[in-house]
Design a protein around this motif. Structure first.
Motif, PDB file in Angstrom:
ATOM      1  N   GLU A 128       0.858  -1.181   0.000  1.00  0.00           N
ATOM      2  CA  GLU A 128       0.000   0.000   0.000  1.00  0.00           C
ATOM      3  C   GLU A 128       0.893   1.229   0.000  1.00  0.00           C
ATOM      4  O   GLU A 128       1.546   1.530   0.993  1.00  0.00           O
ATOM      5  CB  GLU A 128      -0.918  -0.007   1.230  1.00  0.00           C
ATOM      6  CG  GLU A 128      -1.961   1.104   1.220  1.00  0.00           C
ATOM      7  CD  GLU A 128      -2.925   0.977   2.378  1.00  0.00           C
ATOM      8  OE1 GLU A 128      -2.915   1.854   3.271  1.00  0.00           O
ATOM      9  OE2 GLU A 128      -3.692  -0.014   2.399  1.00  0.00           O
ATOM     10  N   ASP A 129       0.942   1.901  -1.130  1.00  0.00           N
ATOM     11  CA  ASP A 129       1.776   3.093  -1.300  1.00  0.00           C
ATOM     12  C   ASP A 129       3.220   2.844  -0.886  1.00  0.00           C
ATOM     13  O   ASP A 129       3.846   3.648  -0.214  1.00  0.00           O
ATOM     14  CB  ASP A 129       1.193   4.272  -0.513  1.00  0.00           C
ATOM     15  CG  ASP A 129       1.744   5.610  -0.985  1.00  0.00           C
ATOM     16  OD1 ASP A 129       2.115   5.723  -2.183  1.00  0.00           O
ATOM     17  OD2 ASP A 129       1.821   6.545  -0.165  1.00  0.00           O
ATOM     18  N   GLY A 130       3.732   1.672  -1.280  1.00  0.00           N
ATOM     19  CA  GLY A 130       5.129   1.347  -1.030  1.00  0.00           C
ATOM     20  C   GLY A 130       5.400   0.599   0.254  1.00  0.00           C
ATOM     21  O   GLY A 130       6.524   0.119   0.457  1.00  0.00           O
ATOM     22  N   SER A 131       4.413   0.475   1.140  1.00  0.00           N
ATOM     23  CA  SER A 131       4.608  -0.213   2.416  1.00  0.00           C
ATOM     24  C   SER A 131       3.901  -1.561   2.412  1.00  0.00           C
ATOM     25  O   SER A 131       2.814  -1.705   1.850  1.00  0.00           O
ATOM     26  CB  SER A 131       4.072   0.640   3.578  1.00  0.00           C
ATOM     27  OG  SER A 131       4.803   1.839   3.700  1.00  0.00           O
ATOM     28  N   ALA A 132       4.533  -2.546   3.063  1.00  0.00           N
ATOM     29  CA  ALA A 132       3.935  -3.872   3.169  1.00  0.00           C
ATOM     30  C   ALA A 132       2.735  -3.824   4.102  1.00  0.00           C
ATOM     31  O   ALA A 132       2.823  -3.316   5.214  1.00  0.00           O
ATOM     32  CB  ALA A 132       4.964  -4.869   3.687  1.00  0.00           C
ATOM     33  N   ALA A 187       2.099  -8.023   7.860  1.00  0.00           N
ATOM     34  CA  ALA A 187       2.764  -6.748   8.111  1.00  0.00           C
ATOM     35  C   ALA A 187       1.757  -5.614   8.212  1.00  0.00           C
ATOM     36  O   ALA A 187       0.660  -5.664   7.641  1.00  0.00           O
ATOM     37  CB  ALA A 187       3.766  -6.441   7.000  1.00  0.00           C
ATOM     38  N   LEU A 188       2.169  -4.598   8.932  1.00  0.00           N
ATOM     39  CA  LEU A 188       1.395  -3.367   9.024  1.00  0.00           C
ATOM     40  C   LEU A 188       2.379  -2.221   9.025  1.00  0.00           C
ATOM     41  O   LEU A 188       3.071  -1.980  10.012  1.00  0.00           O
ATOM     42  CB  LEU A 188       0.536  -3.342  10.294  1.00  0.00           C
ATOM     43  CG  LEU A 188      -0.356  -2.111  10.474  1.00  0.00           C
ATOM     44  CD1 LEU A 188      -1.357  -2.013   9.329  1.00  0.00           C
ATOM     45  CD2 LEU A 188      -1.088  -2.164  11.813  1.00  0.00           C
ATOM     46  N   GLY A 189       2.478  -1.531   7.888  1.00  0.00           N
ATOM     47  CA  GLY A 189       3.443  -0.449   7.771  1.00  0.00           C
ATOM     48  C   GLY A 189       4.845  -0.994   7.841  1.00  0.00           C
ATOM     49  O   GLY A 189       5.217  -1.896   7.102  1.00  0.00           O
ATOM     50  N   ARG A 190       5.627  -0.490   8.764  1.00  0.00           N
ATOM     51  CA  ARG A 190       7.013  -0.920   8.924  1.00  0.00           C
ATOM     52  C   ARG A 190       7.157  -2.055   9.933  1.00  0.00           C
ATOM     53  O   ARG A 190       8.266  -2.494  10.213  1.00  0.00           O
ATOM     54  CB  ARG A 190       7.883   0.271   9.363  1.00  0.00           C
ATOM     55  CG  ARG A 190       7.928   1.394   8.338  1.00  0.00           C
ATOM     56  CD  ARG A 190       8.805   2.533   8.839  1.00  0.00           C
ATOM     57  NE  ARG A 190       8.842   3.632   7.890  1.00  0.00           N
ATOM     58  CZ  ARG A 190       9.682   3.702   6.863  1.00  0.00           C
ATOM     59  NH1 ARG A 190      10.556   2.737   6.683  1.00  0.00           N
ATOM     60  NH2 ARG A 190       9.670   4.734   6.036  1.00  0.00           N
TER      61      ARG A 190
END
Length: 373
Positions: free
Chosen positions: A112-116, A135-138
């Motif tokens: 999502e917009d470059g993030s897992a 994953a959620l964000g970083r």
């Protein structure tokens, strides 16, 4: 981002692959150049670029009204194939897959917009699922590793169930799980137990099948141990288990041992800070005893050091990491040999020297520049 050029992030990625040659590109039967926005302005379709000498041999990228938005296919020099989509910001977005030169799916990501975000899968060369992450964000909230036979090689759980695969092994059915982990088929690397996603017990085994590390939650305390190859206990940390979101600090005791079994260090924690540290020689004699006190923003530390015969070696006082007040130094027979007085900023103010019988021989005063009077 320019309306007529590839996103900067994408071109930087291509350059990092070493693609220095100019690719041959066509769009809807016309030759175009991704370096020249005038050739793609306002156009839609799939631009296809080939470069037999470049690191990227084939790239197919979607244009919408002159903007690089949508599906991308990239084939590298070694045959690796990448399929993904980019959004209007030039970041990978949606489902992304990577295939090895033999065509085997090796990675499947949700972005999502470059993030897992969500389920992330990694596959082995043989094709079986090797790793399953959520994953959620970083942050990676859940990780499950698999061997070819389906046995688990790794397990890290979240506090809630995120996937059907985690419900039993992470103890989300209301009872603690009992899971054996394997480093290779038939070779156990340890055991792990979770209850509602919280680690209850962990045992890590070494090559000889001996425990090298363990962790358990017992009576509200988290106890972690490390062992020598011989099986002897090397260190132990025993702390009250706190809510990660709690403002309360670390509280408990950590200890270290020599291979002989002699306790060499013990540290006591309270309110998130070290309160007391003790050390011992291998002969069992006290080596050091340290007391730490906090008063507002100040931290005071009193350290008593000892010779290996048990006699005092020194007594030092620090304030905020600097010597402060009177410091005492002793001979191996326990006779006072020297006293130093330190003031603000740790500056040496006075020094007293004593002879072997403990009788004062000389006293000196020091100025700020270190000179004596």
């Amino acid at each position: 981002m320019s309306r007529f050029t590839l996103p900067l992030a994408l071109w930087l990625a291509l350059l990092s692959l070493g693609a220095h040659a100019v690719p041959s590109c066509e769009l809807n039967g016309e030759r175009v150049s991704p370096y020249n926005g005038h050739t793609t302005a306002g156009k839609s379709g799939v631009m296809r670029c080939t470069d037999e000498d470049g690191a990227v041999r084939l790239r197919e990228q979607t244009l919408r009204d002159g903007r690089f938005v949508g599906p991308v296919v990239m084939v590298l020099r070694d045959g690796e194939r990448r399929e993904y989509s980019v959004n209007e910001r030039g970041n990978r977005d949606g489902l992304a897959r990577t295939y090895d030169p033999r065509g085997t799916l090796r990675k499947e990501e949700n972005l999502e917009d470059g993030s897992a975000v969500g389920v992330q899968k990694t596959f082995a060369e043989a094709g079986h699922l090797q790793r399953l992450d959520f994953a959620l964000g970083r942050r990676t909230l859940l990780s499950i590793g698999y061997l070819a036979d389906g046995a688990l090689s790794e397990l890290r759980c979240a506090d809630v169930s995120l996937l059907p695969q985690d419900r039993e092994v992470c103890g989300h059915h209301g009872r603690a799980s009992q899971v054996t982990l394997y480093g290779a088929p038939g070779t156990a690397s340890g055991t792990v137990s979770y209850l509602r996603g919280e680690l209850q017990r962990l045992v890590v085994l070494g090559e000889q099948g001996r425990t090298v590390r363990s962790e358990e939650l017992k009576d509200g305390r988290r106890i972690k141990r490390v062992f020598y190859p011989s099986g002897a206990l090397r260190s132990e940390a025993d702390f009250i288990e706190r809510d990660p979101n709690s403002a309360e600090g670390r509280e408990g005791v950590s200890r270290e041992w020599a291979q002989s079994g002699q306790l060499t260090q013990e540290t006591t924690w309270a309110d998130g800070y070290e309160q007391r540290i003790e050390q011992w020689y291998l002969n069992g004699k006290q080596k050091m005893r340290q007391q730490i006190r906090r008063e507002g923003r100040n931290r005071e530390r009193t350290t008593e050091s000892f010779w290996d015969n048990g006699q005092p070696a020194s007594v030092n006082t620090e304030r905020n990491g600097r010597l402060w007040g009177w410091q005492k130094y002793f001979s191996e027979d326990g006779v006072l040999l020297r006293e130093d007085e330190h003031g603000e900023r740790g500056l040496l103010l006075r020094r007293k020297r004593y002879n072997a019988q403990g009788v004062l021989e000389r006293e000196e005063r020091f100025l700020e520049d270190g000179s004596r009077i």
